[in-house]
Structures are given as C-alpha cells and as structure tokens.
Design an enzyme around this catalytic site. Structure first.
Site, mmCIF file in Angstrom:
data_model
loop_
_atom_site.group_PDB
_atom_site.id
_atom_site.type_symbol
_atom_site.label_atom_id
_atom_site.label_comp_id
_atom_site.label_asym_id
_atom_site.label_seq_id
_atom_site.Cartn_x
_atom_site.Cartn_y
_atom_site.Cartn_z
ATOM 1 N N CYS A 108 -2.035 -2.691 7.692
ATOM 2 C CA CYS A 108 -1.988 -3.519 6.677
ATOM 3 C C CYS A 108 -0.501 -4.364 6.427
ATOM 4 C CB CYS A 108 -2.106 -2.899 5.433
ATOM 5 S SG CYS A 108 -3.908 -2.257 5.216
ATOM 6 N N LYS A 167 -7.026 -4.970 -2.780
ATOM 7 C CA LYS A 167 -7.961 -5.533 -1.614
ATOM 8 C C LYS A 167 -8.930 -4.553 -1.150
ATOM 9 C CE LYS A 167 -4.088 -4.234 1.311
ATOM 10 N NZ LYS A 167 -4.810 -3.280 2.051
ATOM 11 N N HIS A 189 -17.302 2.703 1.253
ATOM 12 C CA HIS A 189 -17.006 1.745 1.740
ATOM 13 C C HIS A 189 -17.422 1.517 3.288
ATOM 14 C CE1 HIS A 189 -14.078 -1.387 3.313
ATOM 15 N NE2 HIS A 189 -14.434 -2.074 2.136
ATOM 16 N N HIS A 207 -10.792 0.764 -2.270
ATOM 17 C CA HIS A 207 -12.247 0.787 -1.872
ATOM 18 C C HIS A 207 -13.160 1.399 -2.984
ATOM 19 C CE1 HIS A 207 -10.403 -0.477 1.923
ATOM 20 N NE2 HIS A 207 -10.010 0.614 2.325
ATOM 21 N N ASP A 221 0.923 -1.300 -0.047
ATOM 22 C CA ASP A 221 -0.120 0.312 0.055
ATOM 23 C C ASP A 221 0.737 1.385 -0.146
ATOM 24 O OD1 ASP A 221 -1.971 -1.969 0.268
ATOM 25 O OD2 ASP A 221 -2.770 -1.292 2.111
HETATM 26 C C1 VGL Z 1 -4.562 0.631 5.870
HETATM 27 C C2 VGL Z 1 -6.266 1.362 7.218
HETATM 28 C C3 VGL Z 1 -7.066 1.461 6.345
HETATM 29 C C4 VGL Z 1 -3.106 0.226 5.496
HETATM 30 C C5 VGL Z 1 -5.422 0.605 5.037
HETATM 31 O O1 VGL Z 1 -2.781 -0.063 4.389
HETATM 32 O O2 VGL Z 1 -2.578 0.001 6.552
HETATM 33 N N1 VGL Z 1 -4.730 1.217 6.948
HETATM 34 N N2 VGL Z 1 -6.805 0.813 5.178
HETATM 35 ZN ZN ZN Z 2 -8.250 0.927 3.402
#
Ligand code: VGL
Ligand code: ZN
Length: 200
Positions: A154, A109, A56, A52, A12
């Site tokens: 994540c 995801k 969401h 998302h 991410d």
């Molecule tokens: C994440 C919060 C919400 C991450 C993703 O990538 O850590 N954190 N969505």
């Molecule tokens: Zn997220």
C-alpha cells in the site's frame, strides 16, 4: 513545521498489519512512535485505513485458496491474502498508540467486494479514484511524505500513484515496514522508476 503545500500520508497503521494481527508485518508496531512525532511537523495529515467487507475478493478464504497464492482478477493478477481489516473489527482499528487527532482526513479503501485497493488514490483497477487526489489538490498540497504499512504494497502503490498525479513524493523508509523481500525489491524499483524519492 512544514507549510500548507506539504502533506503527511500515513498508510494503514492498523492492528491487523501489526504483530498479533491477521496479516502481521514484522516490526509493524515499531514505526508508530516515529510517525506520531512526525505528525507535529505537518499541518496537513491524512490517515488511510484498509476497510474490507467480509468475503472480500482479495481474501484467499473467499476462493478456497491458500493465503499468499495468486489469482487473476478482471483488472489483473492479485495476491490472495488472509482475511484482514474487516470493517468495524478490532483488526481494522488503528494501532492503539497511533495518534489520530492530528489527522484532518481519514481515507477508507478496499470497501468494494469485487476490487482490492492498495493505493490511497486509486483502486487496483487503476481507474476508480478514492477521492484523495482531489482532496489534496483542493487544499493546495504539492508534496507528499508517505509512511506506514506495508512498504511493498500500500505504501508503494500510494507513492507511485501520487507521483503519477503530479505530487512530489518522498517515502520515509525508516517509518515503513514491508511484508516480503522479493515484493520489496520490486517495489523499490517501481518507485524509483516513477520518480519517488526514498529516504532513510
Ligand atoms: C495491504 C495487503 C492487503 C497494505 C492491504 O496495507 O499494504 N497489503 N491489503
Ligand atoms: Zn487489504
């Protein structure tokens, strides 16, 4: 160069998790250069992208709630986030300096409205697979190095699930940044308990 049994999993590294983004992680952009360099050491490189739909169920705005408050989902407690990483938006794009050419696989995801997905392997219900485990196993991968954003969410959930699936997992902490100190402390304990190695 590591062999075909080693994979680099980059979690991410997207605009919304970097300074100026909608769920900015302090120093999120500082890790990009180091991750780019590390890609040269791996023949298997996977990127993930939080992805998302608008509205969401993990968004505070969807519930008329305050960002960073908690709610109860059918699968357990869930943090409610500011709107972030909306499919196709600039915020969901990779950081512009992140190298994407070395990646053979990009996993998206969190694309189902009703369930969040922190882990690159399973959604937050802990049973719905993303397919990444099967992909890595089919390629003969045995060891994972995990880096990216955010370390307490994540990266943590991906590392723990990877270990549960039987991969030997190392998190390179210097190439990660976390959202908050308390969730980071909990994440470090959880990763240690799951047998994840955390390196500088
Ligand atoms: C994440 C919060 C919400 C991450 C993703 O990538 O850590 N954190 N969505
Ligand atoms: Zn997220």
């Amino acid at each position: 160069m590591r062999g075909p049994e080693d994979a680099l999993i980059v979690i991410d590294v997207q605009n919304d998790f970097c300074p100026g983004g909608r769920l900015a992680v302090t120093g999120g952009d500082e890790i990009v250069g180091g991750i780019n360099a590390l890609m040269d050491e791996f023949s298997v490189v996977v990127l993930t992208q939080d992805w998302h739909p608008a509205g969401h169920s993990s968004f505070a705005s969807t519930h008329g709630a305050e960002p960073f408050s908690m709610t109860q989902m059918p699968y357990g407690p869930q943090v409610l986030w500011p709107d972030h990483c909306i499919q196709g938006s600039e915020g969901a794009a990779f950081h512009p300096d992140l190298r994407t050419d070395p990646a053979q696989m990009i996993v998206r995801k969190g694309f189902r409205s009703e369930v969040d997905s922190y882990s690159a392997f399973f959604e937050n219900d802990h049973v719905t697979p993303t397919g990444l485990g099967g992909y890595l196993t089919a390629r003969g991968v045995k060891r994972l190095t995990v880096v990216g954003l955010a370390l307490d969410y994540c990266v943590n959930f991906s590392a723990v699930d990877g270990a549960k699936l039987g991969f030997e997992v190392t998190v390179q902490q210097g190439l990660c940044r976390a959202i908050a100190d308390d969730s980071l402390a909990e994440a470090m304990n959880g990763m240690a308990a799951a047998g994840v190695s955390v390196n500088g």
